[in-house]
Design an enzyme around this catalytic site. Sequence first.
Site, PDB file in Angstrom:
ATOM      1  N   SER A 135       0.684  -1.233  -0.156  1.00 10.03           N
ATOM      2  CA  SER A 135      -0.178  -0.075  -0.073  1.00 10.03           C
ATOM      3  C   SER A 135       0.997   1.329   0.091  1.00 10.03           C
ATOM      4  O   SER A 135       1.894   1.475   0.515  1.00 10.03           O
ATOM      5  CB  SER A 135      -0.982  -0.144   0.985  1.00 10.03           C
ATOM      6  OG  SER A 135      -1.418   1.210   1.356  1.00 10.03           O
ATOM      7  N   TYR A 160      -2.533  -0.277  10.098  1.00  7.58           N
ATOM      8  CA  TYR A 160      -2.579  -0.862   8.661  1.00  7.58           C
ATOM      9  C   TYR A 160      -1.181  -0.399   7.734  1.00  7.58           C
ATOM     10  O   TYR A 160      -0.716  -1.600   7.086  1.00  7.58           O
ATOM     11  CB  TYR A 160      -3.738  -0.184   8.142  1.00  7.58           C
ATOM     12  CG  TYR A 160      -3.851  -0.409   6.353  1.00  7.58           C
ATOM     13  CD1 TYR A 160      -4.107  -1.646   6.116  1.00  7.58           C
ATOM     14  CD2 TYR A 160      -3.393   0.672   5.433  1.00  7.58           C
ATOM     15  CE1 TYR A 160      -4.238  -2.110   4.813  1.00  7.58           C
ATOM     16  CE2 TYR A 160      -3.475   0.046   4.140  1.00  7.58           C
ATOM     17  CZ  TYR A 160      -4.122  -1.016   3.559  1.00  7.58           C
ATOM     18  OH  TYR A 160      -4.187  -1.291   2.407  1.00  7.58           O
TER      19      TYR A 160
END
Length: 339
Positions: A135, A160
């Site tokens: 990501s 995350y």
Amino acid sequence: MRILITGAAGFIGFHLIKALLQTTSSDKNYSIIGIDNLNDYYDVKLKKDRLDILNDIKSDNSFSFIELDLADRELMADLFDEYRFDIVINLGAQAGVRYSIENPNAYIDSNIVGFANVLEGCRHTKVKHLIYASSSSVYGMNVKQPFSTDDCVDFPISLYAATKKSNELMAHSYSHLYNIPTTGLRFFTVYGPYGRPDMAYFSFTKKILAGEPINVFNNGDMQRDFTYIDDIIKGIIRVMDKVPSPQQSKMTTATAPYKIYNIGNNQPVTLRRFITAIEDACGKKAQENLLPMQAGDVPITYADIDELIEDTGFKPETSIEDGIKQFVDWYTAYYQDKK
């Protein structure tokens, strides 16, 4: 060629399987196993509708779905033993920056334990290429723009992001120790039809059409490298055939068949232009609640994709206006059908 795609009922997994099923030819004969735990992080009905589409377009045994949790070590080991995959594409993960603040355990279970189970399966069955989703969140508050895969990403500002950086480190160790070719893909704000309802473009569209106010954080001054789903899928398919060879990075003498790419549109868009694109596609103006930046958010994401272009010849090209129109057209048709 036998392929495992995790997160098969998810946004990117669904579109990837759909594209592979529709492009299968004599020289690309794919047999795809898709797995997903169908959790209720967002509307399970949307996930099942995606699977229904895949089952409608598959031919013979080209696609099979298995409901399975990545964190289940024994069942994951059994899956790898039974099918002996050639390629594994790990798109299954607990997504969402803000939700990681509320429910960190979900991220440890899926993104860390689950990914370890994928790596172990690849190790013991000698998978030829593991591709996995990372990501743009790993770049955190980096000030250098555009973000390059050579940049330091040691300072995540959300759990995350930390789990995604951990995936990259775990993959490198397995590439080095066991010679497993691994390719990590740092996705930049993916959007499009059948997208995730927790994403801003989804909720903005819903509220604008309903005449409800939208929350605009940081006064709309943020920028994102929005990347249309079709461009993401083209990038993944190009990378599938680009198996990394053993190489050293600039910062280590360790040798590993390991690679990281950014996949972004390479054109950051202001939140203001993004909202305007949704307003134009909806044919309605938004009512706005201006709010400060949220915890875990970053002011800008901007992908350096020179290596992706050099190695695969692919460059995303979909403009935010064209991509948002495609999404809004799908959204209005999909939810009209659900009334």
